[in-house]
Design a protein around this motif. Sequence first.
Motif, PDB file in Angstrom:
ATOM      1  N   HIS A  15      -0.393   4.910 -11.628  1.00 36.26           N
ATOM      2  CA  HIS A  15      -0.239   6.028 -11.040  1.00 36.26           C
ATOM      3  C   HIS A  15      -0.586   5.785  -9.419  1.00 36.26           C
ATOM      4  O   HIS A  15      -1.243   4.988  -8.984  1.00 36.26           O
ATOM      5  CB  HIS A  15      -1.482   6.892 -11.535  1.00 36.26           C
ATOM      6  CG  HIS A  15      -1.041   8.412 -10.993  1.00 36.26           C
ATOM      7  ND1 HIS A  15      -0.178   9.218 -11.533  1.00 36.26           N
ATOM      8  CD2 HIS A  15      -1.571   9.348 -10.155  1.00 36.26           C
ATOM      9  CE1 HIS A  15      -0.276  10.318 -11.126  1.00 36.26           C
ATOM     10  NE2 HIS A  15      -1.143  10.394 -10.229  1.00 36.26           N
ATOM     11  N   PHE A  16       0.359   6.360  -8.728  1.00 33.13           N
ATOM     12  CA  PHE A  16       0.303   6.342  -7.142  1.00 33.13           C
ATOM     13  C   PHE A  16       0.038   7.735  -6.670  1.00 33.13           C
ATOM     14  O   PHE A  16       0.718   8.939  -6.754  1.00 33.13           O
ATOM     15  CB  PHE A  16       1.681   5.984  -6.442  1.00 33.13           C
ATOM     16  CG  PHE A  16       1.835   4.407  -6.490  1.00 33.13           C
ATOM     17  CD1 PHE A  16       1.389   3.574  -7.582  1.00 33.13           C
ATOM     18  CD2 PHE A  16       2.327   3.824  -5.129  1.00 33.13           C
ATOM     19  CE1 PHE A  16       1.627   2.197  -7.312  1.00 33.13           C
ATOM     20  CE2 PHE A  16       2.480   2.478  -5.351  1.00 33.13           C
ATOM     21  CZ  PHE A  16       2.269   1.686  -6.136  1.00 33.13           C
ATOM     22  N   THR A  17      -1.151   7.678  -6.007  1.00 31.24           N
ATOM     23  CA  THR A  17      -1.778   8.993  -5.289  1.00 31.24           C
ATOM     24  C   THR A  17      -0.766   9.455  -4.077  1.00 31.24           C
ATOM     25  O   THR A  17      -0.724   8.344  -3.295  1.00 31.24           O
ATOM     26  CB  THR A  17      -3.016   8.822  -4.890  1.00 31.24           C
ATOM     27  OG1 THR A  17      -3.847   8.584  -5.962  1.00 31.24           O
ATOM     28  CG2 THR A  17      -3.489  10.146  -4.375  1.00 31.24           C
ATOM     29  N   HIS A  18      -0.431  10.622  -4.013  1.00 26.84           N
ATOM     30  CA  HIS A  18       0.631  11.003  -2.802  1.00 26.84           C
ATOM     31  C   HIS A  18       1.382   9.860  -2.218  1.00 26.84           C
ATOM     32  O   HIS A  18       1.087   9.457  -1.125  1.00 26.84           O
ATOM     33  CB  HIS A  18      -0.232  11.954  -1.848  1.00 26.84           C
ATOM     34  CG  HIS A  18      -1.513  11.293  -1.366  1.00 26.84           C
ATOM     35  ND1 HIS A  18      -1.611   9.796  -0.707  1.00 26.84           N
ATOM     36  CD2 HIS A  18      -2.761  11.909  -1.255  1.00 26.84           C
ATOM     37  CE1 HIS A  18      -2.969   9.817  -0.426  1.00 26.84           C
ATOM     38  NE2 HIS A  18      -3.535  10.724  -0.541  1.00 26.84           N
ATOM     39  N   ALA A  19       2.356   9.298  -3.010  1.00 26.88           N
ATOM     40  CA  ALA A  19       2.934   8.375  -2.712  1.00 26.88           C
ATOM     41  C   ALA A  19       3.712   8.521  -1.244  1.00 26.88           C
ATOM     42  O   ALA A  19       4.010   9.764  -1.148  1.00 26.88           O
ATOM     43  CB  ALA A  19       4.325   8.040  -3.632  1.00 26.88           C
ATOM     44  N   PHE A  20       3.892   7.628  -0.519  1.00 28.54           N
ATOM     45  CA  PHE A  20       4.282   7.516   0.775  1.00 28.54           C
ATOM     46  C   PHE A  20       3.159   7.861   1.704  1.00 28.54           C
ATOM     47  O   PHE A  20       3.202   7.198   2.946  1.00 28.54           O
ATOM     48  CB  PHE A  20       5.548   8.410   1.101  1.00 28.54           C
ATOM     49  CG  PHE A  20       6.784   7.913   0.282  1.00 28.54           C
ATOM     50  CD1 PHE A  20       7.759   7.036   1.006  1.00 28.54           C
ATOM     51  CD2 PHE A  20       7.025   8.641  -0.980  1.00 28.54           C
ATOM     52  CE1 PHE A  20       8.811   6.679   0.350  1.00 28.54           C
ATOM     53  CE2 PHE A  20       8.254   7.872  -1.477  1.00 28.54           C
ATOM     54  CZ  PHE A  20       9.207   7.025  -0.885  1.00 28.54           C
ATOM     55  N   ASN A  21       2.183   8.585   1.550  1.00 31.77           N
ATOM     56  CA  ASN A  21       1.261   9.016   2.434  1.00 31.77           C
ATOM     57  C   ASN A  21       0.015   8.311   2.299  1.00 31.77           C
ATOM     58  O   ASN A  21      -0.600   7.699   0.998  1.00 31.77           O
ATOM     59  CB  ASN A  21       0.824  10.472   2.108  1.00 31.77           C
ATOM     60  CG  ASN A  21       1.850  11.433   2.448  1.00 31.77           C
ATOM     61  OD1 ASN A  21       2.382  12.027   1.568  1.00 31.77           O
ATOM     62  ND2 ASN A  21       2.423  11.395   3.802  1.00 31.77           N
ATOM     63  N   ALA A  22      -0.538   7.909   3.378  1.00 32.22           N
ATOM     64  CA  ALA A  22      -1.946   6.832   3.411  1.00 32.22           C
ATOM     65  C   ALA A  22      -1.401   5.526   2.598  1.00 32.22           C
ATOM     66  O   ALA A  22      -2.353   4.832   1.903  1.00 32.22           O
ATOM     67  CB  ALA A  22      -2.707   7.446   2.964  1.00 32.22           C
TER      68      ALA A  22
END
Length: 391
Positions: free
Chosen positions: A220-227
């Motif tokens: 899983h990627f948490t809020h992809a593109f952000n941070a």
Amino acid sequence: MLTVLFGNIVTPFEIRENAGLVIENGRISTVDTISGLQNLIDRVPNFQVYNFGHDLIMPGLIDLHVHGCAAGDVMDGSLESMKALTQTALTGGATGLLLTTRTSSIEHLTDVLHAMGALVDSDADRAARVLGFHVEGPFINPKRAGGQPRQFACSPDLGLVESIVEAGKGRIRIMTLAPELPNGLPVVKYLVDQGITASLGHSDATYEEAVSAINHGLSHFTHAFNAMPPLHHRTPGALAAGLLHPRVTAELIADGIHVHPAVLELVYKLKGPDRIALVTATTAAGLAPGRYTRAGRELVVDDRTVRLPDGTLAGSKLLLNNALKVCVQEARIPLCDAVRMASTTPARVLGMGNKKGALLAGFDADVTVLSRDFSVRAVMVGGQFRFQRGE
């Protein structure tokens, strides 16, 4: 008593116009056209009919990432905050959510998990259902802290992770961490062994480091593109690994600000609806413009964004019905696929895809009804209306 909902039923692949949904004992028993349900209606003497006309009847939306709202914050660990969060999520069409913590001291984090867990157990009349916890930090890379409190960021430690998991008492569904940090990979493996989704977020990982984490079970990627580092054609970074790997689900904050609609469309075409989970990452839904101090942080809120005083985005004001609107109207994503991204895929990530996330016989009667302008008309949780808007 049977409950029958009439309207336009959103399935994973089509909109069934003039169709009906039959609900009995908190579960869906039948989905059919109005004419197909006529025999049942004629045969059963005691039922309640709700006709939603041209409105869209869809599986209940599920938000995997909720921090706060105008009247509450997860890090308060209070009953008032939990009630405010579940009610606010409901007004955006969510029937279920994950209460999401922020980076803090281990002591505060475990206290919050204990407190919120006890509240979830004791309060049976919540608006939207709390489906568990998403622990975001403190095992994040301080280079990519974003809106998270940088001073509490630390490298993963298996003993500390075990203490957090113990405090969660089986309710932690997702843990966000930066796997490139020391001990990151053993922690990823431990989480997976515990049945917890390991998620890359607030990370400075290279492409190779992210691939290694995925090979250890991160999915899983948490809020992809952000941070996280932006995509670059010579140094693709973690983003390329997550976008290319078929097992990884990418969270997207679909407010049109955290991720441009063109990028939403691009990721949709690359990953497809079954590997994207729309989230709000909301910290201040419903909060009026102004300056606030929340959970020890100063926030600057305007009509659309929530930022730290230096301009860094610090969560959103988004609700899931508006995320659907952005996806359909601005990112040109078909409605049925957008609904899968806001319901079916999150349910699968939570291991609940056999009972939530679709309008199928035997599934939980968690139902969201939206008008054609994406405003919330009604929300049903477990066969009971928790929200209804009049004409």
